[in-house]
Motif scaffolding. Structure first.
Motif, PDB file in Angstrom:
ATOM      1  N   LEU A   1      71.397 -41.744  73.867  1.00 19.21           N
ATOM      2  CA  LEU A   1      72.799 -42.578  73.764  1.00 19.21           C
ATOM      3  C   LEU A   1      73.949 -41.624  73.791  1.00 19.21           C
ATOM      4  O   LEU A   1      74.807 -42.041  74.438  1.00 19.21           O
ATOM      5  N   SER A   2      73.761 -40.518  73.196  1.00 20.28           N
ATOM      6  CA  SER A   2      75.014 -39.752  73.096  1.00 20.28           C
ATOM      7  C   SER A   2      75.385 -39.259  74.671  1.00 20.28           C
ATOM      8  O   SER A   2      76.543 -39.166  74.826  1.00 20.28           O
ATOM      9  N   ALA A   3      74.415 -38.988  75.362  1.00 19.64           N
ATOM     10  CA  ALA A   3      74.575 -38.457  76.681  1.00 19.64           C
ATOM     11  C   ALA A   3      75.338 -39.512  77.501  1.00 19.64           C
ATOM     12  O   ALA A   3      76.159 -39.376  78.332  1.00 19.64           O
ATOM     13  N   ALA A   4      74.711 -40.774  77.301  1.00 14.27           N
ATOM     14  CA  ALA A   4      75.247 -41.898  78.136  1.00 14.27           C
ATOM     15  C   ALA A   4      76.830 -42.086  77.645  1.00 14.27           C
ATOM     16  O   ALA A   4      77.483 -42.411  78.470  1.00 14.27           O
ATOM     17  N   TRP A   5      76.947 -42.072  76.418  1.00 16.22           N
ATOM     18  CA  TRP A   5      78.501 -42.218  75.672  1.00 16.22           C
ATOM     19  C   TRP A   5      79.358 -41.176  76.515  1.00 16.22           C
ATOM     20  O   TRP A   5      80.534 -41.389  76.645  1.00 16.22           O
ATOM     21  N   ARG A   6      78.599 -39.904  76.263  1.00 19.55           N
ATOM     22  CA  ARG A   6      79.653 -38.834  77.012  1.00 19.55           C
ATOM     23  C   ARG A   6      79.744 -38.923  78.530  1.00 19.55           C
ATOM     24  O   ARG A   6      80.963 -38.759  79.080  1.00 19.55           O
ATOM     25  N   ALA A   7      79.003 -39.873  79.073  1.00 24.10           N
ATOM     26  CA  ALA A   7      79.282 -39.968  80.463  1.00 24.10           C
ATOM     27  C   ALA A   7      80.122 -41.387  80.673  1.00 24.10           C
ATOM     28  O   ALA A   7      80.371 -41.584  81.977  1.00 24.10           O
TER      29      ALA A   7
ATOM     30  N   GLY B   1      75.053 -43.587  86.750  1.00 20.65           N
ATOM     31  CA  GLY B   1      73.960 -44.197  86.779  1.00 20.65           C
ATOM     32  C   GLY B   1      72.897 -43.404  85.855  1.00 20.65           C
ATOM     33  O   GLY B   1      73.360 -42.433  85.493  1.00 20.65           O
ATOM     34  N   THR B   2      71.784 -44.286  85.996  1.00 24.69           N
ATOM     35  CA  THR B   2      70.601 -43.695  85.353  1.00 24.69           C
ATOM     36  C   THR B   2      70.520 -42.154  85.575  1.00 24.69           C
ATOM     37  O   THR B   2      69.910 -41.334  84.626  1.00 24.69           O
ATOM     38  N   GLY B   3      70.256 -41.916  87.010  1.00 22.09           N
ATOM     39  CA  GLY B   3      69.697 -40.777  87.527  1.00 22.09           C
ATOM     40  C   GLY B   3      70.766 -39.456  86.952  1.00 22.09           C
ATOM     41  O   GLY B   3      69.994 -38.578  86.708  1.00 22.09           O
ATOM     42  N   TYR B   4      71.900 -39.899  86.715  1.00 17.83           N
ATOM     43  CA  TYR B   4      72.783 -38.847  86.472  1.00 17.83           C
ATOM     44  C   TYR B   4      72.486 -38.453  85.048  1.00 17.83           C
ATOM     45  O   TYR B   4      72.471 -37.167  84.596  1.00 17.83           O
ATOM     46  N   VAL B   5      72.482 -39.462  84.058  1.00 15.13           N
ATOM     47  CA  VAL B   5      72.241 -39.497  82.681  1.00 15.13           C
ATOM     48  C   VAL B   5      70.692 -38.776  82.479  1.00 15.13           C
ATOM     49  O   VAL B   5      71.012 -37.785  81.569  1.00 15.13           O
ATOM     50  N   VAL B   6      69.935 -38.876  83.286  1.00 14.89           N
ATOM     51  CA  VAL B   6      68.648 -38.222  83.057  1.00 14.89           C
ATOM     52  C   VAL B   6      68.754 -36.841  83.757  1.00 14.89           C
ATOM     53  O   VAL B   6      68.214 -35.988  82.846  1.00 14.89           O
ATOM     54  N   ARG B   7      69.180 -36.514  84.374  1.00 20.68           N
ATOM     55  CA  ARG B   7      69.495 -35.245  85.131  1.00 20.68           C
ATOM     56  C   ARG B   7      70.330 -34.235  84.018  1.00 20.68           C
ATOM     57  O   ARG B   7      70.056 -33.163  83.736  1.00 20.68           O
ATOM     58  N   LEU B   8      71.458 -34.933  83.333  1.00 25.80           N
ATOM     59  CA  LEU B   8      72.343 -34.223  82.383  1.00 25.80           C
ATOM     60  C   LEU B   8      71.245 -33.910  81.122  1.00 25.80           C
ATOM     61  O   LEU B   8      71.210 -32.978  80.633  1.00 25.80           O
ATOM     62  N   LEU B   9      70.313 -34.802  80.940  1.00 21.01           N
ATOM     63  CA  LEU B   9      69.409 -34.715  79.544  1.00 21.01           C
ATOM     64  C   LEU B   9      68.486 -33.725  79.855  1.00 21.01           C
ATOM     65  O   LEU B   9      67.975 -32.974  79.020  1.00 21.01           O
ATOM     66  N   SER B  10      67.798 -33.656  81.243  1.00 20.63           N
ATOM     67  CA  SER B  10      66.782 -33.033  81.579  1.00 20.63           C
ATOM     68  C   SER B  10      67.285 -31.251  81.827  1.00 20.63           C
ATOM     69  O   SER B  10      66.433 -30.363  82.062  1.00 20.63           O
TER      70      SER B  10
ATOM     71  N   GLY C   1      68.541 -53.405  74.256  1.00 17.50           N
ATOM     72  CA  GLY C   1      70.038 -53.872  74.301  1.00 17.50           C
ATOM     73  C   GLY C   1      70.783 -52.448  73.584  1.00 17.50           C
ATOM     74  O   GLY C   1      72.116 -52.921  73.533  1.00 17.50           O
ATOM     75  N   PHE C   2      70.305 -51.204  73.717  1.00 15.12           N
ATOM     76  CA  PHE C   2      71.227 -50.485  73.259  1.00 15.12           C
ATOM     77  C   PHE C   2      72.157 -49.566  74.290  1.00 15.12           C
ATOM     78  O   PHE C   2      72.941 -48.927  74.170  1.00 15.12           O
ATOM     79  N   LEU C   3      71.293 -49.885  75.744  1.00 17.44           N
ATOM     80  CA  LEU C   3      72.135 -49.514  76.765  1.00 17.44           C
ATOM     81  C   LEU C   3      72.252 -50.792  77.854  1.00 17.44           C
ATOM     82  O   LEU C   3      71.530 -51.754  77.549  1.00 17.44           O
TER      83      LEU C   3
ATOM     84  N   PRO D   1      74.730 -49.350  90.252  1.00 15.39           N
ATOM     85  CA  PRO D   1      74.799 -49.595  88.511  1.00 15.39           C
ATOM     86  C   PRO D   1      75.155 -48.722  87.730  1.00 15.39           C
ATOM     87  O   PRO D   1      74.655 -47.273  87.982  1.00 15.39           O
ATOM     88  N   LEU D   2      75.994 -48.994  86.836  1.00 18.75           N
ATOM     89  CA  LEU D   2      76.089 -47.889  85.901  1.00 18.75           C
ATOM     90  C   LEU D   2      76.050 -47.936  84.470  1.00 18.75           C
ATOM     91  O   LEU D   2      75.915 -49.220  84.009  1.00 18.75           O
ATOM     92  N   LEU D   3      75.585 -46.874  83.752  1.00 15.46           N
ATOM     93  CA  LEU D   3      74.800 -46.997  82.510  1.00 15.46           C
ATOM     94  C   LEU D   3      75.902 -46.829  81.353  1.00 15.46           C
ATOM     95  O   LEU D   3      76.711 -46.059  81.505  1.00 15.46           O
ATOM     96  N   ARG D   4      76.026 -48.031  80.386  1.00 14.44           N
ATOM     97  CA  ARG D   4      76.950 -47.971  79.428  1.00 14.44           C
ATOM     98  C   ARG D   4      76.264 -48.291  78.065  1.00 14.44           C
ATOM     99  O   ARG D   4      75.376 -48.842  77.947  1.00 14.44           O
TER     100      ARG D   4
END
Ligand code: ADP
Ligand code: ZN
Length: 636
Positions: free
Chosen positions: A444-450, A455-464, A504-506, A514-517
């Motif tokens: 969630l904090s990665a998504a928050w920072r983004a 999108g999901t792919g970006y956040v996943v790459r960030l986390l990994s 419901g957290f994201l 599609p953008l992740l929020r």
């Protein structure tokens, strides 16, 4: 009600007939169908009909609803009428009823003219015991005179079709009560697999059931193994399931025609006997596929949900959803086509949150959604999402969705672990509370920072911690969250993002991309307010081979595989020759019992479950010859 004579002494004018002792329900079940015991509520349903009482029967798919009205047809002198919307199925249903010794017929618009004359003749002469009709045919009105004097029971199959609340509303069903009003003495029986209370009340009211006996079975299907996994590699995951059931019948459901064609082509190139089915194919091709599947010339059909309504093949060993279905109701109905014969079968759902967005988009395109329809749709999508990602026993989730307790307190072996879903089998693991919360907070904090701009792919790459150009350009590879969940792997990360969306957290903003929020609930969870559950796929351990006594016992008691395959071949030949589907000849269960017991005489064959008197007489000799070693081609 009078007892029937079991088919021997038809009444001749002027000759007194000795009425033989009444058959009991058990005897009728054994004689006609070769079954020694009732499925739950079958006996109660048949008894109500024989006593002339109206009833409402709710049994899951494969629960054995047909016998509820077929047994009374076998025991009483009157006519049993069955209204069914599934014209495509009627001829097979008639064939199955005839194989049980019933004088059955069907009237519907697809009937050829010369056949129709015979059907009417048998009906007016009072021969017919069981008559299937389409609602349109019954509503046409001209049948009433022919059936009124003899009608003992009017059964309505797929009775949820009367209800707007159900999933396939049929306006004609609403007018059935009018016609039934003209047979006040006949009992009414409504049958459905849809158990929601709204639908149930609607059926009662619309069909004007008079003080009906309401029999609601438990919705669980204990012979089905349910699995739900995050989708990583759709074609590969589907092939894995198919390979677990070589040479057996299965259905692969996908969302779009393109997906269907791609999956069918992939399976075919892997050597699987497979075809595609969707509404975009010519009618002739669709018929060929459907008949090929029912006739066991085709093992696997990859299809949109256009496929299945007219499929009564009871030995479907697996149903894979390569995309997420639209609702839990749809899932229950589509996956329920597996294992109707009561033998083990497998239902696998490959989940991705993006499918839910596609459903939403399609529904919006279909119609201008009224706000309450839109809310209902959202709820349905959330529910199927939860089913797919919650690391909770799937049998329990399904039963509870349909308002039943699980395990069924009425069942003898009620225990917590079903042993028949990915969670209870240990294939999906529920992360310990602390670990789930910590993991969720990191994501969630990665998504928050983004900031809801990726999108999901970006956040996943960030986390990994997989830096790409875009990440570097944004300086996100310097963030504290960069690579913070590296060990989990991207597949698990994708799935956790989906799980957080479903909970419901994201949220996903549906725009061009599609953008992740992060949602308010997500921000609250980061402050340790709220609870979260996360599941993870457990990598399969190398399978332990069964050795020693257990393996030996299994082979000693189990069927002879080679003989079983020969019996299947014979069944197919017999079916082709007589123009009925193979399952009308015998079920897999019967063949597998034959392959285990190797009966040598008609008497021994009679003891096999599913071998009734009529089938013994008709098919027994050929099957005994093959069991004795003759090749199917010459025995038929
Ligand atoms: P439903 O309409 O409820 O889906 P069906 O009437 O098609 O179910 O029955 C499902 C299968 O179970 C059929 O192939 C039927 O022959 C079999 N079956 C029905 N009753 C029994 C029973 N008492 N014992 C064993 N098998 C049964
Ligand atoms: Zn379970």
């Amino acid at each position: 009600m009078e007892a029937k004579d079991g088919g021997s002494g038809r009444k001749l004018p002027g000759i007194a007939v000795i009425v033989p002792p009444k058959l009991t329900l058990e005897e009728a079940l054994l004689r006609g169908w070769g079954y020694r015991s009732f499925r739950p509520l079958q006996r109660e349903a048949a008894e109500a009909a024989l006593a002339g009482r109206d009833s409402l029967i709710v049994l899951p798919t494969g629960g054995g609803k047909s016998l509820c009205y077929q047994l009374p047809a076998a025991l009483q002198r009157g006519l049993v009428l069955v209204v069914s919307p599934l014209i495509a199925l009627m001829d097979d249903q008639v064939a199955a009823a005839r194989a049980a010794g019933l004088k059955a017929d069907a009237l519907h618009s697809n009937l050829e003219a010369d056949h129709r004359g015979d059907v009417y003749r048998r009906l007016t002469s009072g021969e017919t015991e069981l008559l299937y009709v389409s609602p349109e045919r019954l509503l046409a009105g001209d049948l009433v005179e022919d059936i009124a004097p003899r009608l003992a029971l009017a059964a309505v199959d797929e009775a949820h079709c009367v209800s707007h609340w159900g999933h396939d509303f049929r306006p004609e069903y609403r007018r059935l009560a009018e016609v039934f009003g003209r047979f006040p003495k006949a009992a009414r029986m409504a049958l459905t697999a849809t158990a929601t209370p709204g639908v149930r009340d609607d059926i009662r009211a619309q069909l004007r059931l008079r003080d009906p006996l309401v029999l609601v079975g438990h919705p669980d299907r204990p012979n089905l193994v349910y699995r739900a996994f995050p989708r990583r590699d759709q074609a590969g995951q589907v092939l894995d399931v198919v390979r677990r059931h070589p040479g057996r019948g299965g259905i692969v459901y996908a969302q779009t025609r393109k997906d269907v064609e791609r999956l069918a082509a992939g399976l075919a190139s892997a050597g699987v006997s497979c075809a595609a089915y969707h509404a975009g194919l010519p009618a002739e091709e669709r018929r060929r596929v459907q008949e090929g599947f029912v006739g066991e010339r085709l093992d696997v059909v990859a299809a949109t949900i256009a496929f299945g309504m007219g499929i009564d093949r009871p030995d479907v060993r697996f149903v894979v959803h390569a995309n997420t279905p639209r609702s839990v109701e749809h899932y229950q109905q589509e996956s329920g086509r597996a294992g109707r014969d009561g033998e083990p079968a497998e239902c696998v759902l490959l989940f991705a949150a993006s499918d839910l967005a596609v459903h939403r988009r399609l529904a919006r395109k279909d119609a201008d959604l009224a706000p309450e329809r839109e809310r209902a749709l959202d709820r349905q999508l959330r529910e199927i999402g939860r089913y797919a990602v919650a690391p909770v026993c799937r049998h329990r989730l399904l039963a509870e969705h349909f308002g039943a307790l699980y395990p069924d307190p009425a069942a003898a072996s009620a225990e917590g672990n079903c042993g028949a879903c990915d969670v209870c089998l240990g294939e999906t693991r529920d992360l310990p509370h602390e670990e789930a919360l910590l993991t969720a907070k990191k994501i969630l904090s990665a998504a928050w920072r983004a900031e809801g701009r990726y999108g999901t792919g970006y956040v996943v790459r960030l986390l990994s911690g997989r830096a790409d150009e875009r990440l570097a350009r944004n300086g996100h590879d310097k963030l504290q969250v960069f690579g913070i969940l590296k060990e989990a792997g991207e597949a698990a990360l994708c799935s956790w993002v989906d799980q957080l969306i479903v909970q419901g957290f994201l949220d996903v903003d549906e725009g061009e991309y599609p953008l992740l929020r992060i949602t308010e609930a997500g921000k609250a969870l980061c402050r340790d307010e709220g609870t979260v559950r996360l599941g993870a796929v457990v990598p399969p351990a190398p399978r332990k081979k069964r050795t020693g006594a257990l393996a030996r016992a299994a082979t000693a008691a189990g069927p002879d595989e080679e003989l079983f395959e020969r019996l299947r071949r014979l069944r197919r030949l017999v079916a082709e020759r007589t123009g009925v589907p193979p399952y009308v000849v015998f079920h897999d269960t019967a063949l597998s019992e034959m392959a285990a017991l190797k009966p040598r005489t008609p008497d021994e064959l009679r003891s096999v479950k599913g071998v009734g008197e009529r089938k013994l007489e008709r098919y027994g000799p050929a099957f005994l010859r093959v069991i004795a070693g003759e090749p199917p081609e010459s025995a038929v």
